[in-house]
Write a protein that holds these residues in place. Sequence first.
Motif, PDB file in Angstrom:
ATOM      1  N   TRP A 139       2.647   1.349  13.587  1.00 14.71           N
ATOM      2  CA  TRP A 139       3.826   0.831  12.896  1.00 14.71           C
ATOM      3  C   TRP A 139       3.618  -0.600  12.409  1.00 14.71           C
ATOM      4  O   TRP A 139       4.170  -0.985  11.352  1.00 14.71           O
ATOM      5  CB  TRP A 139       5.047   0.914  13.799  1.00 14.71           C
ATOM      6  N   VAL A 140       2.832  -1.369  13.142  1.00 10.76           N
ATOM      7  CA  VAL A 140       2.504  -2.720  12.652  1.00 10.76           C
ATOM      8  C   VAL A 140       1.694  -2.619  11.367  1.00 10.76           C
ATOM      9  O   VAL A 140       1.967  -3.328  10.383  1.00 10.76           O
ATOM     10  CB  VAL A 140       1.722  -3.501  13.730  1.00 10.76           C
TER      11      VAL A 140
ATOM     12  N   TRP B 222       1.641  -0.066   9.301  1.00 11.50           N
ATOM     13  CA  TRP B 222       2.528   0.492   8.271  1.00 11.50           C
ATOM     14  C   TRP B 222       3.420  -0.609   7.685  1.00 11.50           C
ATOM     15  O   TRP B 222       3.582  -0.705   6.469  1.00 11.50           O
ATOM     16  CB  TRP B 222       3.382   1.587   8.890  1.00 11.50           C
ATOM     17  N   SER B 223       3.982  -1.437   8.561  1.00  7.39           N
ATOM     18  CA  SER B 223       4.868  -2.510   8.112  1.00  7.39           C
ATOM     19  C   SER B 223       4.106  -3.531   7.267  1.00  7.39           C
ATOM     20  O   SER B 223       4.592  -3.966   6.209  1.00  7.39           O
ATOM     21  CB  SER B 223       5.499  -3.198   9.323  1.00  7.39           C
ATOM     22  N   LYS B 224       2.912  -3.905   7.709  1.00  7.40           N
ATOM     23  CA  LYS B 224       2.109  -4.865   6.939  1.00  7.40           C
ATOM     24  C   LYS B 224       1.758  -4.299   5.564  1.00  7.40           C
ATOM     25  O   LYS B 224       1.811  -5.010   4.552  1.00  7.40           O
ATOM     26  CB  LYS B 224       0.829  -5.201   7.705  1.00  7.40           C
TER      27      LYS B 224
ATOM     28  N   ARG C 218       3.425  -1.989   3.854  1.00  7.03           N
ATOM     29  CA  ARG C 218       4.602  -1.914   2.983  1.00  7.03           C
ATOM     30  C   ARG C 218       5.013  -3.303   2.504  1.00  7.03           C
ATOM     31  O   ARG C 218       5.450  -3.464   1.365  1.00  7.03           O
ATOM     32  CB  ARG C 218       5.780  -1.273   3.739  1.00  7.03           C
ATOM     33  N   PHE C 219       4.893  -4.307   3.373  1.00  2.92           N
ATOM     34  CA  PHE C 219       5.227  -5.669   2.974  1.00  2.92           C
ATOM     35  C   PHE C 219       4.282  -6.149   1.880  1.00  2.92           C
ATOM     36  O   PHE C 219       4.718  -6.769   0.887  1.00  2.92           O
ATOM     37  CB  PHE C 219       5.157  -6.596   4.180  1.00  2.92           C
TER      38      PHE C 219
ATOM     39  N   SER D 298       5.264  -4.334  -1.280  1.00  2.00           N
ATOM     40  CA  SER D 298       6.534  -4.845  -1.791  1.00  2.00           C
ATOM     41  C   SER D 298       6.350  -6.221  -2.414  1.00  2.00           C
ATOM     42  O   SER D 298       6.944  -6.531  -3.470  1.00  2.00           O
ATOM     43  CB  SER D 298       7.574  -4.911  -0.670  1.00  2.00           C
TER      44      SER D 298
END
Length: 655
Positions: A622-623, A625-627, A629-630, A633
């Motif tokens: 999830w880390v 995935w979040s990185k 997506r950030f 974005s």
Amino acid sequence: MSNSIFQSSDDPWENGWATNDNGNNNSTSANSNNLGSSPSIPIYGSGSTYITSSQLLNTNDDLDDELEHSQQITNIPESYLKVHSALSERILSVNDLETLIFDKLIAHEYFNNLQKLRILDIIYDNNLLPLSIANNFYQILGLIGLEIDSPGTGDFVTLRFKLNKLPEFSSAMVDLLIEFNDSSNNNDFIDPLNVNSPSEKGLDPILKVHSSTAGGLLGGTNNPNGDPSSSDNYVDNSYMNKYVTEIRDKFKPLITAFDLVKIKEVPEKEGLLFKHINYIITHDLKLNTTTPAGTKKVIRRYSDFVWLLEFLLEKYPFRVIPGLPPKKFTVGSSPDSQFLQRRRRGLHRFLNQLVKHPILREEPVVVTFLTVPTDISTWRKQAKIDSSIEFKGEKISTNFINVIWPKIGVEFLKNWSSAEHSITKLIEVWTKIVLLVERYEKRQQQISYDNGKFVEMLNQFKTLNTRIYPNENEVLLGENANKDDINLINDSLGFIGEFFNKSCQSLIDESYSINTIILEKFKNYLDYLYSLQELFERTKKLSINNIDLLEKRIKENELRYNKLSTEDAEVKGTDLAKLRQIIINDKQEIFQQLNRDWLIKNCCFEEFLMFQETQYLISEVWVDWSKGRFKFSEKFMGLQENLNNEISNDMPLSR
């Protein structure tokens, strides 16, 4: 009826032969008849020499009182004390007794093999086990001393008569027995890979109650209930923390270096109907002290992976073993390229999970699979492969029984049961998460495709719109009108098309990252969940024992032995001897099965501890995935900002 160490009452590890605590011990009354002049063979029960799981955890004085013979040696010869002091920690079974005492005495002609066998019969017949009880040890030394002092007098009756007047050993004999060297130590070692069965090596799996050693190591005696209120029985938590930490530190499942082992497809046509896929495996791992450094490259087929998995499941059934992706080919059909990619990635996860496991990566067959370029099918025909269970011939650690299990066993059983009941639902939920991630990735692909269509349609629109919005007809446009408005609009449409073109590439990059990295990490964790679920299922099936049947047969044979020896005077001695040997063999089998049950506990305990490290795979995925997506974005917002700056002031909204 067979028992499983995972199925019985409230304790899934109980093996169904705990002591009788209700006070109605029928076995004792059934054993009241003596066999001639010597005591009868004990009927299995509270008066037996068997050590149950609960007894092994009990290091109170009551256990010694239950197992130790009623008559104690009060005048122990000095030579016996020296031998006991030197060998008590090394002699844990009858096999050890034969190797370290009897075989030495025979080799130096103190007595012969026949005398040894006679004394061993006396040991079994008269409950001089386990050897961890000092009084039993001294009585055995007394039998040896009597036999050496006067051949033929080393019997149980003479031992009782001369219990406190036993002959001393000579100083030369004491020196012989307590002598320690590497060669004698090697004779004690039972190689679990080379022994066909424990019984062939004379393995006597009597489990020693080793509370004195645990107390010396930890500064106090063992407390089976883990009650810290008693300072004498308290096991220091720092020791337990160190033990648990050392096990968990062996396993590092994070995919910080996911490409430890790389795999690539190499199609190879064979025959008219079938197409076989070969896989090139490359890595730089140094799997053991003998493998050379540098890059290794081997070629394997899917069938080789299947054989390797079958081997691991046979030899390491109580380990968390990764699974394989399905073959999924039908005869004569052409394999789907997308499926081949999924299968290759599944094989990639299988190999990388394998080399991360501290036990499986050291397995010689795994090392061979990853390093020896020889064709596996050819190698299998020539090699001598031992697929016997990993702990075959091994004796359970007394430290695990008397120190580790009493302290943490209850907590482990609770967590094991909770995990077993929850694993199916957890897999179901995580599978849905994986499907959502796959759908998200496919939506990104569709958006990327649509963005490409935007560019195509905008280019066509720019070509056609100048035909209905002419920019050279002065009459229609008027004298003061801006003749370049449509051109300015088309230029801005060009910037919009460029935005869609760049966002299309950004979406492709994001989709590729999700599909090849993020999604693989989601599936990697799912693989571990499935592997744990399969461990639960294998353990329930393979931990079965037949101790209850053996116990029943022993009782029947003991009653028969008592009856024949007291009532039937015509029974030959050889018939009684055969019956006695059957009883002894069944007793030894029970000890071996109990030992195996404890080894399974130990193995599953270690695997469950190591599996706790996989929780950090959840954080990792999830880390990442979040990185990702950030980053996407941020890049997309930059494209949006540039587009806004380009068209906000340049696209005309009126004349």
